[in-house]
Design an enzyme around this catalytic site. Structure first.
Site, PDB file in Angstrom:
ATOM      1  N   ASP A 158       8.502   1.623  -2.806  1.00 31.70           N
ATOM      2  CA  ASP A 158       8.837   0.260  -3.239  1.00 31.70           C
ATOM      3  C   ASP A 158      10.341   0.026  -3.132  1.00 31.70           C
ATOM      4  OD1 ASP A 158       8.936   2.232  -5.164  1.00 31.70           O
ATOM      5  OD2 ASP A 158       8.232   0.988  -6.814  1.00 31.70           O
ATOM      6  N   ASP A 172       6.506  -2.306  10.244  1.00 38.84           N
ATOM      7  CA  ASP A 172       6.378  -3.736  10.543  1.00 38.84           C
ATOM      8  C   ASP A 172       7.497  -4.527   9.877  1.00 38.84           C
ATOM      9  OD1 ASP A 172       4.273  -3.567  12.231  1.00 38.84           O
ATOM     10  OD2 ASP A 172       2.814  -4.582  10.952  1.00 38.84           O
ATOM     11  N   TYR A 223      -5.957   6.134   5.466  1.00 44.16           N
ATOM     12  CA  TYR A 223      -6.723   5.440   6.509  1.00 44.16           C
ATOM     13  C   TYR A 223      -7.887   6.287   7.037  1.00 44.16           C
ATOM     14  CZ  TYR A 223      -2.929   1.985   6.747  1.00 44.16           C
ATOM     15  OH  TYR A 223      -2.014   1.015   6.451  1.00 44.16           O
ATOM     16  N   LYS A 246       5.678   8.225  -2.915  1.00 43.80           N
ATOM     17  CA  LYS A 246       5.462   7.589  -4.215  1.00 43.80           C
ATOM     18  C   LYS A 246       5.202   8.743  -5.193  1.00 43.80           C
ATOM     19  CE  LYS A 246       4.887   3.789  -6.693  1.00 43.80           C
ATOM     20  NZ  LYS A 246       6.044   2.931  -7.053  1.00 43.80           N
ATOM     21  N   ASP A 256       3.072   2.311   8.136  1.00 43.88           N
ATOM     22  CA  ASP A 256       2.490   1.120   8.747  1.00 43.88           C
ATOM     23  C   ASP A 256       3.230  -0.122   8.252  1.00 43.88           C
ATOM     24  OD1 ASP A 256       0.823  -0.702   9.940  1.00 43.88           O
ATOM     25  OD2 ASP A 256      -0.952  -0.238   8.738  1.00 43.88           O
TER      26      ASP A 256
END
Ligand code: NAD
Length: 370
Positions: A227, A255, A145, A195, A251
């Protein structure tokens, strides 16, 4: 004489002031019970500050926050300010600058589904029977980000976009420490997300988190690819205690976790900076900003029916992480659980057979249960 703590109170817009009033009521009850001394400075932020002061984060508000041990934040924004230029809008012009100014690099989002509220979860009742309690620790200031270079260009008649994912080992180490400390205060299990099978960032993340684990021999650490983590959360959230993730993965997963509880009005959050003061890492106090996970809920604002629990639990996190008052924080958590167990419900979590409460009734009941 015991210390007088300074707390900046930024209620903001929409349901912000309504739920903040209840958080203050509960804080008053807890300060009486534990003989604490807290000074509150109330400041404007967000849309109301745009209207009165001409900007979403007035200088006086920032100054009050700088002088405080912690910020108790409501939420900002609403239809009235949505047509402003993007960089003047309440969230972008108040929340993000506050996070940046105070270098709040650690985002803590508990995903708690109480046993009495499992019906609100979109998961199968058998999967969530008895409820679950997971804490997501997300790195908030690095990674994809914010990495540079970051741009969109045109070449050969076609656009392309570049974002850079970069983490320094010091950034990984400091967020890992927050997660290990949090796991130490809970059941002692930490799952680090990466990852590492595809990204260089993932390899470094895994290496540094594993190295950091040497300082926390009492914590059980395991690693999951992001994942798989997304799947495991849906399959069996109860297997997790603390989840640690970099900015983008955190993030998304936080959520997902919030959605799995099904009760947005119940979810607090904390954004923490570096530890303050001296002493052991465990239990160190950090400057932080504490706020509900939801927004200003314009659809119910002004009706006195919003659920104040997310704001009240945010105040509890403030006591725990910025003031080092664990017993007072525990008392708030316990009072919320008791009132829910007693069957009191605001409209968002009401079901047949439970007692409907408005915002003030819920806040008063929790304050009384302290
Ligand atoms: P929202 O979280 O405000 O509302 C989503 C839904 O959840 C609504 O139906 C709302 O009524 C409900 N809800 C949220 N909190 C609740 C509570 N405490 N009790 C009962 N119900 C609750 O999200 P949105 O509608 O996408 O955004 C509304 C405004 O809030 C926008 O202006 C947005 O920019 C702003 N916002 C601010 C923040 C923040 O300040 N941190 C975060 C998210 C959204």
């Amino acid at each position: 004489m015991s210390e007088t703590y300074q707390v900046a109170v930024l209620a903001g817009d929409g349901i912000g002031p309504e739920v903040m009033a209840e958080a203050r009521r509960v804080l008053d009850a807890v300060t009486r019970k534990f003989s604490l001394s807290i000074n509150y400075t109330e400041c404007r932020v967000g849309g109301i500050a745009i209207d009165v002061d001409g900007r979403a984060l007035p200088e006086a508000t920032l100054k009050a926050c700088e002088a405080a041990d912690a910020i108790l934040f409501g939420s900002v924004g609403g239809p009235k300010w949505e047509s402003l230029p993007a960089n003047e809008q309440p969230e972008r012009a108040a929340l993000l600058p506050l996070r940046k100014h105070f270098a709040l690099f650690a985002n803590l989002r508990p995903g708690v589904c109480l046993p009495e509220l499992v019906h609100a979860s979109p998961l199968h009742p058998a999967t969530v029977a008895g409820g679950f309690d997971v804490l997501c620790v997300r790195e908030l200031t690095g990674g994809l980000y914010f990495g540079e270079p970051k741009y969109t260009k045109q070449e050969g008649g076609e656009y392309f976009a570049v974002d850079t994912m970069i983490y320094w080992e010091s950034e990984i180490r400091r967020i890992a420490r927050v997660a290990f400390e949090a796991a130490r205060q809970r059941s002692g299990r930490l799952t680090s997300i990466d990852k590492a099978n595809v990204l260089q960032n993932g390899l470094l993340w895994r290496r540094i988190v594993t190295e950091t684990a040497a300082d926390y021999p009492d914590i059980t650490l395991n690693h999951l690819y992001v994942d798989n983590a997304a799947m495991q959360l849906v399959k069996n959230p109860k297997q997790f205690d603390v989840i640690l993730a970099e900015n983008m993965f955190g993030d998304i997963l936080s959520d997902e976790l919030a959605m799995l509880t099904g009760s947005l009005g119940m979810l607090p959050s904390a954004s923490l900076g570096e530890a303050t003061g001296t002493g052991a890492v465990a239990g160190a106090r950090r400057f932080g900003m504490y706020e509900p996970s939801g927004g200003t809920a314009p659809d119910i604002a002004g009706k006195g029916i919003a659920n104040p629990i997310a704001q009240i639990l945010s105040a509890g996190m403030l006591l725990r992480y910025s003031l080092g008052q664990d017993a007072a924080a525990d008392a708030i958590d316990a009072a919320v659980r008791k009132v829910i167990a007693d069957g009191l419900r605001t409209a968002d979590i009401w079901t047949e057979g439970t007692t409907r409460a408005d915002t003030a009734t819920m806040g008063s009941a929790i304050a009384a249960a302290i």
